[in-house]
Design a protein around this motif. Structure first.
Motif, PDB file in Angstrom:
ATOM      1  N   ILE A  61       0.834  -1.200   0.000  1.00 15.33           N
ATOM      2  CA  ILE A  61       0.000   0.000   0.000  1.00 15.33           C
ATOM      3  C   ILE A  61       0.870   1.252   0.000  1.00 15.33           C
ATOM      4  N   ALA A 447       1.207  -3.893   4.220  1.00 12.37           N
ATOM      5  CA  ALA A 447       0.218  -3.989   5.288  1.00 12.37           C
ATOM      6  C   ALA A 447      -0.294  -5.424   5.325  1.00 12.37           C
ATOM      7  N   ARG A 448      -1.236  -5.676   6.230  1.00 18.25           N
ATOM      8  CA  ARG A 448      -1.863  -7.001   6.309  1.00 18.25           C
ATOM      9  C   ARG A 448      -3.376  -6.863   6.193  1.00 18.25           C
ATOM     10  N   VAL A 449      -4.013  -7.855   5.624  1.00 17.53           N
ATOM     11  CA  VAL A 449      -5.473  -7.876   5.523  1.00 17.53           C
ATOM     12  C   VAL A 449      -5.983  -9.033   6.361  1.00 17.53           C
ATOM     13  N   PRO A 772      -4.156   1.168  -2.147  1.00 17.10           N
ATOM     14  CA  PRO A 772      -3.500  -0.049  -2.642  1.00 17.10           C
ATOM     15  C   PRO A 772      -2.571   0.262  -3.815  1.00 17.10           C
ATOM     16  N   ASP A 777      -5.640  -5.357  -5.873  1.00 14.19           N
ATOM     17  CA  ASP A 777      -5.836  -5.546  -4.425  1.00 14.19           C
ATOM     18  C   ASP A 777      -6.945  -4.663  -3.866  1.00 14.19           C
ATOM     19  N   CYS A 784      -8.454   0.269  -0.108  1.00 10.03           N
ATOM     20  CA  CYS A 784      -7.892  -0.941   0.469  1.00 10.03           C
ATOM     21  C   CYS A 784      -9.035  -1.806   1.005  1.00 10.03           C
ATOM     22  N   THR A 788      -7.791  -4.189   6.409  1.00  6.21           N
ATOM     23  CA  THR A 788      -6.408  -3.737   6.256  1.00  6.21           C
ATOM     24  C   THR A 788      -5.911  -3.151   7.582  1.00  6.21           C
TER      25      THR A 788
END
Length: 915
Positions: A61, A447-449, A772, A777, A784, A788
């Motif tokens: 991101i 980042a993480r989702v 994103p 994504d 995002c 996220t």
């Protein structure tokens, strides 16, 4: 707060231990550091960051931030002091310091110092004050003596009239400190606690980057604005300008400049007469006269709107940019308003200007009074451009303002990158002078989702579980987790039969009943239909409807459905007071216009509200799916979730109190909530009655577990408390934590509850946005995806915080919520608190979408906003939508507000009446 311990062993309900199972410096074999590099001696306001989260899929991101260097040299800090009796606006202060540096003493201010518009001036070198040429008062330069007068300057006042001796304003500079930017390098590296020296050093950087644009453009000291692409708001005398927000902020291992798009409301420039005419909706300018129907009420409304605006009162003033400040509006027209002349006698304002060869076209129109007491006719005044309107925005213009401020993520990202060119840090003499260099590349990182929780519906559903996609889901084939039954209800229509005829009422009833049955609510038909007079006494007509129903069935209706006309806000308030406060009967309001155009989706949304208002539960997160983070639904460690908020009166409101709200979960899955509210001193941020409100809800929590969930007497009390607090600025963290945590603990002690408390502040008042990198994504809105989460790169160097974008995008660029963990006796890992926060965003009863903040925080905000419903419509205290007081003209004291604040009806205390 002492430093937190490390390496805490996993506990039941905690989830992954701090540091994660792979150990320090590892992340599930990825080689990514999971332990922040924070020195042991560091102290923090909140909790020291325990670890980095590892849960979720990786996504690349952008964040609207740019790296910047930190100055190398020591900075000298001066207090700027004006005469005690003088309080000058920030724009005037900025102009004075500009003149001081450029005209009065350029040899002293080379290189140029930077100034925040109020008190603080920062220079790269100790200022070489001359002897004799100015009124030098050099006593000492020691930084250990904070109140040492160094020098005083006299500067011509802005807009001094030509040909006259200029009025001189004396400015005194006191040296108070020397700031070594090295502390910022230590701070972002995790080797320096956040103290006053760090705060001052951050202020230096912010003042440096804001100095040049604040001198060149209209600004509020944090954002500046330009008229390019402005939009007029018809019928208001206002227009919208776009601008740029900028703020220097520390993060893990780097210093960043956060740049965002902002919007300001400006007074429309041009003739003041036209602005007044447009604001009041008057076609003929001559109507701005008491002789032609201008009432005192309208004049005072106009005066409140214009108070403090600056105007040019002559062509000469405009040429010299000499603006005068509007103090008040006259109650008489220019041809009736007279004044005493210096040479004796009286003369009207109209006669005076006729002598000055400025014959008025509208001599009956009122005048303005400016700061020096002079009266100027409206038609001779012109509004300069770029003046911000800092009062309440008209409620009917909210949609236009939102549309203007809304930009798709890709468009906002481009605007931010263009803003970097407008800001032109590399061309600013102040930025260059302080040795700062700003990276032109926007910040990019991983980042993480988080995976969404599996949601559970009722056992009679075709499919009892569903997994949200893009932050939303549908209820096709689903019945509520706990559906209510409605046997007796009535409908009251505040429209005429001509506008809302019987066939439309039948269609509304049929649509509502059908959709309620489809989601599992056993709802009977009703024959108790009554048309009401929208201009009549609302409470009396509600009483009549309830009595009619009771006389037939010998039962009070379980629900009153109200059909509202357009603009029926007063009716709505009266209905809610009747149902929630006075009689304890659930009410559901629907607008007539919406009912006419309603389809199945509309009635499905209404059914969501009705079910929880009558004691049902719509959906719960599946406890099995949350493992190995069993916080919600953990039967061995019952957890109560609190959400708290304070709402303050609108800008310009005088004597209006603040309102507080506390909501709490009562069920094991944290899907059903109850609420308490209170009234307190105006703009007081700490919740004064938190102990009493907490005790009230904790008692109801235990009662629900005993009577509804059939828990044993030894299993009624919570073992964990997660307290989400909304609306607290970083500067208030310590004070709010100290006071409110103490109140919560005292409530637990008095109820003999031994629960471990986690205190989390949730904030939305920030300018961080995420985009994103790969369009694949993004969700359908270009944002995002929901879930996220970011706890690196842009978060605090040492404290336990994270950003979570928990909702799917709709219009514009989504704003993530910022979570700061200020206290944590439960020793939650980052993954644990991020997961529970995300799950709580899925139990908001009014929608089948995840929301942007945890449901209890959302509910607390709603309860606060409905505080006006606690006052009787027939009482002496009535609040309008803007928070200003109507009714009696006498001053309203806090005691009166408290005395007339009616408590929630006993029947509603265990229901989600606020949904």
């Amino acid at each position: 707060m002492p430093p937190r311990g490390r390496g805490v062993a996993p506990r039941r309900g905690q989830g992954a231990s701090r540091g994660g199972s792979p150990g320090r410096g590892a992340s599930r074999g990825s080689g990514v550091q999971t332990r922040p590099a924070i020195s042991e001696h560091i102290t923090t306001v909140g909790v020291k960051r325990p670890d980095f989260g590892t849960d979720g899929a990786s996504i690349e991101i952008y964040a609207n931030a740019f790296s910047t260097t930190i100055p190398q040299h020591v900075v000298h800090h001066y207090d700027v002091i004006y005469p005690v009796e003088t309080v000058l606006p920030a724009r005037v202060n900025m102009d004075l310091i500009k003149r001081l540096q450029a005209d009065v003493a350029p040899q002293v201010f080379t290189p140029r110092a930077v100034y925040d518009g109020r008190k603080n001036l920062f220079a790269l070198r100790e200022l070489p004050f001359p002897d004799g040429s100015q009124e030098a008062c050099l006593i000492s330069t020691s930084i250990h003596r904070p109140l040492i007068v160094l020098i005083q300057f006299e500067v011509p006042a802005p807009n001094a009239a030509s040909g006259r001796p200029p009025k001189m304003i004396r400015i005194r500079l006191n040296k108070v400190a020397e700031i070594n930017p090295e502390i910022l390098r230590r701070f972002i590296a995790g080797d320096q606690s956040h103290d006053s020296a760090v705060t001052t050093a951050l202020t230096v950087l912010n003042v440096v980057v804001r100095m040049e644009p604040n001198l060149r453009y209209p600004s509020n000291l944090r954002s500046f604005f330009t008229p390019t692409g402005s939009l007029g708001l018809r019928g208001t005398g206002l227009e919208l300008w776009r601008g740029y927000f900028q703020s220097v902020r520390p993060s893990i291992g780097k210093m960043l400049i956060n740049i965002d798009i902002s919007t300001a409301t400006m007074y429309r420039p041009g003739p003041l007469l036209e602005l007044c005419r447009e604001f009041l909706g008057i076609g003929d300018p001559a109507a701005l006269s008491p002789n032609n129907g201008l009432s005192d009420r309208e004049r005072l409304r106009l005066q409140r709107f214009l108070l403090g605006i600056r105007v040019w009162t002559s062509p000469e003033d405009k040429a010299r940019e000499k603006a005068r400040t509007l103090k008040k509006l006259s109650s008489k027209g220019a041809n009736q308003l007279d004044f005493e002349m210096r040479e004796g006698g009286k003369m009207t304002v109209a006669q005076y200007f006729r002598q000055q060869n400025r014959v008025l076209r509208y001599p009956n129109v009122i005048c303005i009074e400016v700061g020096n007491g002079a009266y100027i006719p409206l038609e001779l005044c012109e509004v300069p451009p770029g003046q911000m309107m800092r009062k309440q925005i008209p409620a009917n213009k909210t949609r236009e303002i939102t549309k203007f401020a809304t930009q798709r993520p890709s468009d906002r990202l481009k605007s931010i990158q263009q803003g970097l060119q407008v800001l032109a840090y590399g061309q600013s003499e102040y930025v260059r002078g302080f040795g700062m260099s700003v990276d032109q590349n926007i910040l990019k990182f991983n980042a993480r989702v988080l995976r969404p929780p599996v949601l559970r519906y009722g056992p009679t559903s075709k499919s009892t579980t569903i997994t949200p996609s893009d932050g939303k889901w549908n209820m096709t084939g689903k019945h509520f987790y706990k559906a209510t039954e409605i046997v007796q209800w009535c409908i009251l229509v505040f429209e005429t039969e001509m506008r809302f005829p019987a066939q439309q009422v039948k269609a509304t009833i049929d649509g509502l009943v059908q959709n309620c049955r489809e989601v599992g609510i056993k709802m009977q038909e009703t024959k108790f239909i009554r048309w009401a007079n929208a201009q009549g006494a609302v409470t009396q007509q509600l009483n009549t409807s309830v009595s009619q129903c009771y006389n037939v069935t010998k039962k009070v209706p379980q629900l009153i459905v109200i059909i509202l006309p357009e603009g029926g806000d007063d009716i709505y308030t009266a209905v809610k007071h009747f149902g929630d406060i006075a009689h304890g009967i659930p009410t559901q309001c629907m607008k007539s216009k919406a009912c006419v155009a309603a389809g199945p989706q509309y009635f499905a949304n209404v059914s969501l509200k009705i079910n929880v208002k009558l004691g049902g539960i719509n959906v719960v997160p599946n406890a099995e799916r949350t493992a190995p983070l069993p916080i919600l639904g953990d039967v061995d460690n019952p957890t109560i979730i609190f959400g708290a908020d304070v709402i303050h009166p609108a800008p310009g409101s005088e004597g209006v109190p603040s309102f507080t709200a506390l909501v709490a979960s009562v069920d094991n899955e944290a899907a059903k909530y109850i609420a308490a509210s209170s009234v307190q001193g105006s703009r007081q941020e700490i919740i004064a009655d938190l102990k009493e409100m907490s005790k009230d809800l904790l008692v109801l929590y235990q009662r629900y577990r005993e009577r509804v969930e059939r828990r044993s007497p030894n299993d009624l009390k919570p073992k964990r408390i997660i307290f989400y607090r909304d609306g607290v600025s970083e500067g208030q963290f310590q004070q709010v934590l100290d006071k409110e945590l103490a109140s919560l603990k005292e409530a637990c002690r008095e109820l003999n509850i031994d629960a471990k408390i986690t205190f989390v502040v949730v904030g939305k008042r920030h300018h961080i946005r995420f985009f994103p990198v790969n369009p694949k994504d993004a969700d359908r809105s270009g944002n995002c995806p929901a879930g996220t989460v970011i706890d690196r790169e842009i978060t605090h160097p040492t404290e336990f915080d994270f950003y979570l974008q928990s909702h799917g995008g709709l219009l514009g660029t989504s704003k993530p919520a910022h979570y700061s963990v200020l206290h944590d006796e439960n020793n939650f890992s980052s993954d644990a608190i991020q997961r529970v926060s995300f799950n709580l965003c899925h139990v908001y009863a009014r929608s089948t979408r995840s929301v942007s903040i945890p449901a209890p925080v959302y509910y607390a905000d709603i309860v606060c906003s409905r505080a006006k419903n606690h006052y009787s419509p027939e009482g002496s205290v009535v609040l309008s939508e803007t928070g200003t007081r109507l009714g009696s003209e006498r001053s309203t004291s806090l005691d009166l507000y408290k005395r007339e604040y009616r408590k929630l009806h006993q029947n509603q205390r265990i229901l989600m009446y606020f949904s």
